[in-house]
Design a protein around this motif. Structure first.
Motif, PDB file in Angstrom:
ATOM      1  N   THR A 124       0.752  -1.214   0.159  1.00  0.00           N
ATOM      2  CA  THR A 124       0.166   0.018  -0.117  1.00  0.00           C
ATOM      3  C   THR A 124       0.881   1.248   0.105  1.00  0.00           C
ATOM      4  OG1 THR A 124      -1.729  -1.149   1.128  1.00  0.00           O
ATOM      5  CG2 THR A 124      -1.802   1.128   1.239  1.00  0.00           C
ATOM      6  N   LEU A 125       0.342   2.096  -0.695  1.00  0.00           N
ATOM      7  CA  LEU A 125       1.294   3.433  -0.956  1.00  0.00           C
ATOM      8  C   LEU A 125       0.459   4.383  -0.533  1.00  0.00           C
ATOM      9  CD1 LEU A 125       2.920   3.249  -4.701  1.00  0.00           C
ATOM     10  CD2 LEU A 125       3.816   2.934  -2.598  1.00  0.00           C
ATOM     11  N   PHE A 126       0.984   5.515  -0.082  1.00  0.00           N
ATOM     12  CA  PHE A 126       0.116   6.835   0.664  1.00  0.00           C
ATOM     13  C   PHE A 126       0.724   8.111  -0.151  1.00  0.00           C
ATOM     14  CE2 PHE A 126       0.744   3.617   4.002  1.00  0.00           C
ATOM     15  CZ  PHE A 126      -0.391   3.364   4.345  1.00  0.00           C
ATOM     16  N   VAL A 127      -0.236   8.971  -0.034  1.00  0.00           N
ATOM     17  CA  VAL A 127      -0.024  10.498  -0.610  1.00  0.00           C
ATOM     18  C   VAL A 127       1.405  10.904  -0.406  1.00  0.00           C
ATOM     19  CG1 VAL A 127      -0.819  12.753  -0.676  1.00  0.00           C
ATOM     20  CG2 VAL A 127      -2.581  11.106  -0.754  1.00  0.00           C
ATOM     21  N   ASN A 128       2.146  11.401  -1.282  1.00  0.00           N
ATOM     22  CA  ASN A 128       3.535  11.908  -0.854  1.00  0.00           C
ATOM     23  C   ASN A 128       4.524  10.898  -1.038  1.00  0.00           C
ATOM     24  OD1 ASN A 128       2.754  14.621  -0.820  1.00  0.00           O
ATOM     25  ND2 ASN A 128       2.616  14.412   1.505  1.00  0.00           N
ATOM     26  N   ASP A 129       4.170   9.428  -1.108  1.00  0.00           N
ATOM     27  CA  ASP A 129       5.388   8.495  -1.523  1.00  0.00           C
ATOM     28  C   ASP A 129       5.870   8.673  -2.854  1.00  0.00           C
ATOM     29  OD1 ASP A 129       4.882   7.402   1.137  1.00  0.00           O
ATOM     30  OD2 ASP A 129       3.694   5.308   0.133  1.00  0.00           O
ATOM     31  N   ILE A 130       6.940   8.456  -2.927  1.00  0.00           N
ATOM     32  CA  ILE A 130       7.683   8.488  -4.199  1.00  0.00           C
ATOM     33  C   ILE A 130       8.267   6.996  -4.331  1.00  0.00           C
ATOM     34  CG2 ILE A 130       9.334   9.328  -5.609  1.00  0.00           C
ATOM     35  CD1 ILE A 130       9.011  11.921  -3.964  1.00  0.00           C
ATOM     36  N   VAL A 131       8.053   6.347  -5.546  1.00  0.00           N
ATOM     37  CA  VAL A 131       8.440   5.252  -5.982  1.00  0.00           C
ATOM     38  C   VAL A 131       9.504   5.275  -7.066  1.00  0.00           C
ATOM     39  CG1 VAL A 131       8.213   2.800  -6.767  1.00  0.00           C
ATOM     40  CG2 VAL A 131       6.466   3.979  -5.323  1.00  0.00           C
ATOM     41  N   ILE A 132      10.808   4.799  -7.157  1.00  0.00           N
ATOM     42  CA  ILE A 132      11.857   4.920  -8.027  1.00  0.00           C
ATOM     43  C   ILE A 132      12.250   3.831  -8.640  1.00  0.00           C
ATOM     44  CG2 ILE A 132      14.020   5.789  -8.472  1.00  0.00           C
ATOM     45  CD1 ILE A 132      13.492   7.568  -5.937  1.00  0.00           C
ATOM     46  N   ILE A 133      12.066   3.395  -9.783  1.00  0.00           N
ATOM     47  CA  ILE A 133      12.520   2.171 -10.325  1.00  0.00           C
ATOM     48  C   ILE A 133      13.710   2.575 -11.472  1.00  0.00           C
ATOM     49  CG2 ILE A 133      11.639   0.061 -12.131  1.00  0.00           C
ATOM     50  CD1 ILE A 133       9.146   2.527 -10.375  1.00  0.00           C
ATOM     51  N   ALA A 134      14.878   1.964 -11.296  1.00  0.00           N
ATOM     52  CA  ALA A 134      15.765   2.371 -11.817  1.00  0.00           C
ATOM     53  C   ALA A 134      16.838   1.287 -12.223  1.00  0.00           C
ATOM     54  CB  ALA A 134      16.718   3.330 -10.744  1.00  0.00           C
TER      55      ALA A 134
ATOM     56  N   VAL B 270      18.278  13.050   0.863  1.00  0.00           N
ATOM     57  CA  VAL B 270      18.378  14.722   1.236  1.00  0.00           C
ATOM     58  C   VAL B 270      17.760  15.136  -0.292  1.00  0.00           C
ATOM     59  CG1 VAL B 270      19.978  16.491   1.329  1.00  0.00           C
ATOM     60  CG2 VAL B 270      20.171  14.410   2.682  1.00  0.00           C
ATOM     61  N   LEU B 271      18.045  14.631  -1.387  1.00  0.00           N
ATOM     62  CA  LEU B 271      17.767  15.297  -2.590  1.00  0.00           C
ATOM     63  C   LEU B 271      16.112  15.153  -2.907  1.00  0.00           C
ATOM     64  CD1 LEU B 271      19.231  14.811  -6.209  1.00  0.00           C
ATOM     65  CD2 LEU B 271      16.802  14.357  -5.834  1.00  0.00           C
ATOM     66  N   LEU B 272      15.542  13.968  -2.205  1.00  0.00           N
ATOM     67  CA  LEU B 272      13.939  13.859  -2.537  1.00  0.00           C
ATOM     68  C   LEU B 272      13.382  14.603  -1.567  1.00  0.00           C
ATOM     69  CD1 LEU B 272      13.900   9.957  -3.207  1.00  0.00           C
ATOM     70  CD2 LEU B 272      13.350  11.535  -4.812  1.00  0.00           C
ATOM     71  N   ALA B 273      13.952  14.712  -0.407  1.00  0.00           N
ATOM     72  CA  ALA B 273      13.092  15.771   0.537  1.00  0.00           C
ATOM     73  C   ALA B 273      13.029  17.143   0.250  1.00  0.00           C
ATOM     74  CB  ALA B 273      14.128  15.404   1.939  1.00  0.00           C
ATOM     75  N   LYS B 274      14.265  17.521  -0.569  1.00  0.00           N
ATOM     76  CA  LYS B 274      14.368  18.924  -0.779  1.00  0.00           C
ATOM     77  C   LYS B 274      13.665  19.392  -2.219  1.00  0.00           C
ATOM     78  CE  LYS B 274      17.773  21.931  -2.863  1.00  0.00           C
ATOM     79  NZ  LYS B 274      19.483  22.038  -3.181  1.00  0.00           N
ATOM     80  N   ASN B 275      13.224  18.327  -2.897  1.00  0.00           N
ATOM     81  CA  ASN B 275      12.388  18.268  -4.249  1.00  0.00           C
ATOM     82  C   ASN B 275      10.865  17.761  -4.197  1.00  0.00           C
ATOM     83  OD1 ASN B 275      14.501  19.819  -5.815  1.00  0.00           O
ATOM     84  ND2 ASN B 275      15.669  17.994  -5.165  1.00  0.00           N
ATOM     85  N   LEU B 276      10.545  17.552  -2.900  1.00  0.00           N
ATOM     86  CA  LEU B 276       9.186  16.679  -2.703  1.00  0.00           C
ATOM     87  C   LEU B 276       8.409  17.569  -3.647  1.00  0.00           C
ATOM     88  CD1 LEU B 276       7.961  14.233  -1.528  1.00  0.00           C
ATOM     89  CD2 LEU B 276       7.562  15.675   0.622  1.00  0.00           C
ATOM     90  N   THR B 277       7.966  18.653  -3.620  1.00  0.00           N
ATOM     91  CA  THR B 277       6.828  19.410  -4.213  1.00  0.00           C
ATOM     92  C   THR B 277       7.004  19.545  -5.856  1.00  0.00           C
ATOM     93  OG1 THR B 277       8.224  21.697  -4.241  1.00  0.00           O
ATOM     94  CG2 THR B 277       6.658  21.058  -2.367  1.00  0.00           C
ATOM     95  N   LEU B 278       8.348  19.151  -6.399  1.00  0.00           N
ATOM     96  CA  LEU B 278       8.407  18.988  -7.641  1.00  0.00           C
ATOM     97  C   LEU B 278       7.613  17.670  -8.217  1.00  0.00           C
ATOM     98  CD1 LEU B 278      12.288  19.485  -8.347  1.00  0.00           C
ATOM     99  CD2 LEU B 278      10.505  21.150  -8.229  1.00  0.00           C
ATOM    100  N   CYS B 279       7.472  17.915  -9.657  1.00  0.00           N
ATOM    101  CA  CYS B 279       6.736  16.853 -10.423  1.00  0.00           C
ATOM    102  C   CYS B 279       7.264  15.745 -10.515  1.00  0.00           C
ATOM    103  CB  CYS B 279       6.113  17.385 -11.782  1.00  0.00           C
ATOM    104  SG  CYS B 279       7.463  17.805 -12.973  1.00  0.00           S
ATOM    105  N   ALA B 280       6.932  14.567 -10.979  1.00  0.00           N
ATOM    106  CA  ALA B 280       7.750  13.449 -11.085  1.00  0.00           C
ATOM    107  C   ALA B 280       9.039  13.774 -12.141  1.00  0.00           C
ATOM    108  CB  ALA B 280       6.875  12.219 -11.519  1.00  0.00           C
ATOM    109  N   GLU B 281       8.636  14.380 -13.288  1.00  0.00           N
ATOM    110  CA  GLU B 281       9.603  14.420 -14.308  1.00  0.00           C
ATOM    111  C   GLU B 281      10.770  15.233 -13.790  1.00  0.00           C
ATOM    112  OE1 GLU B 281       7.999  15.869 -18.127  1.00  0.00           O
ATOM    113  OE2 GLU B 281       7.282  13.908 -18.539  1.00  0.00           O
ATOM    114  N   SER B 282      10.389  16.411 -12.935  1.00  0.00           N
ATOM    115  CA  SER B 282      11.606  17.153 -12.452  1.00  0.00           C
ATOM    116  C   SER B 282      12.412  16.393 -11.473  1.00  0.00           C
ATOM    117  CB  SER B 282      10.661  18.523 -11.943  1.00  0.00           C
ATOM    118  OG  SER B 282      10.177  19.136 -12.848  1.00  0.00           O
ATOM    119  N   ILE B 283      11.738  15.589 -10.764  1.00  0.00           N
ATOM    120  CA  ILE B 283      12.443  14.725  -9.632  1.00  0.00           C
ATOM    121  C   ILE B 283      13.534  13.758 -10.534  1.00  0.00           C
ATOM    122  CG2 ILE B 283      12.115  12.789  -8.026  1.00  0.00           C
ATOM    123  CD1 ILE B 283       9.434  14.263  -7.078  1.00  0.00           C
ATOM    124  N   VAL B 284      13.004  13.264 -11.658  1.00  0.00           N
ATOM    125  CA  VAL B 284      13.884  12.289 -12.408  1.00  0.00           C
ATOM    126  C   VAL B 284      15.134  13.123 -12.988  1.00  0.00           C
ATOM    127  CG1 VAL B 284      13.979  11.341 -14.553  1.00  0.00           C
ATOM    128  CG2 VAL B 284      12.240  10.743 -13.324  1.00  0.00           C
TER     129      VAL B 284
END
Length: 245
Positions: free
Chosen positions: A181-191, A205-219
């Motif tokens: 089960t996933l919850f709101v604000n979870d980020i799943v990375i397949i790499a 650290v990077l993900l916490a800093k950029n949590l508000t970005l869209c998925a493409e920007s996080i990539v």
């Protein structure tokens, strides 16, 4: 759900990763990352062919449960590599890892073979969800038990050796999950394992800093962080992100 993917070639002469994200109007998402091996063109062939057949079989099967669909898709992709290798001598020895993640209604399933990671970022912490089928966990366990030193574990030439891959042979080691089960604000990375150039702490650290970005920007942020490491032999790196919103 928000999702996106991209890849970099790193210091390698060829790009042998293959990535796809399929989505359906009902909210279903299927992500597949395949990291080819076998040198020059054959690694590329293995990853692309495996991914293509896996996706085709998954789409074709409209009746079975998700875990069964994932497993049968893997079996068909592996059988396809068997055929390619048996009919094309230059493909001998080729293979690929495969990490697949399916999501619907906040329920995540995964099936993976090899060392391509599936990460979960939750509560400012990165955690690996799938098993690592390289020698890394074997050597680290031997170190923990005092059988080898930490330096021996880290410097072993066997460290990056795969214990399982899709190579057209029987696959005895794979990781097929129960629903997660996933919850709101979870980020799943397949790499692909090129992302391992970043430590878990660095990713956190990077993900916490950029949590508000869209998925493409996080990539983009993740791939730029890998590039900025300037590692001499940086592997191909492919990253797909699913952000739960």
């Amino acid at each position: 759900m928000d999702f996106g993917w991209d890849q970099i070639q790193g210091a390698r002469e060829y790009q042998q990763d293959a990535v796809s994200i399929l989505s359906w109007p009902n909210g279903e998402i299927l992500v597949v990352v395949a990291d080819g091996m076998g040198g020059m063109a054959s690694g590329d062939v293995a990853s692309v062919e495996c991914l293509t057949v896996f996706n085709d079989k998954f789409i074709e099967d409209t009746k079975n449960e998700i875990q069964h669909k994932l497993l049968v898709s893997l079996e068909n992709a592996n059988a396809h590599l068997t055929h390619l290798i048996s009919t094309t001598p230059e493909y001998e020895g080729m293979g690929t890892t495969l990490a697949s993640a399916y999501l619907k209604d906040h329920q995540l399933f995964w099936l993976s073979v090899g060392d391509s990671p599936i990460w979960l970022f939750r509560d400012n912490v990165v955690k690996r969800l799938n098993q690592d089928h390289s020698m890394v966990p074997v050597l680290d366990l031997a170190c923990k038990k005092g059988k080898i030193s930490e330096q021996q574990a880290l410097s072993s030439p066997q460290r990056n050796q795969l214990r399982s891959a899709v190579q057209g042979e029987d696959i005895d080691l794979y990781d097929l999950s129960e629903p997660f089960t996933l919850f709101v604000n979870d980020i799943v990375i397949i790499a692909s394992d090129g992302l391992d150039s970043l430590t878990k702490d660095e990713m956190s650290v990077l993900l916490a800093k950029n949590l508000t970005l869209c998925a493409e920007s996080i990539v983009t942020e993740l791939l730029e962080a890998v590039s900025n490491k300037n590692i001499t032999d940086q592997d191909n790196t492919s990253v797909a992100v699913i952000k739960v919103i």
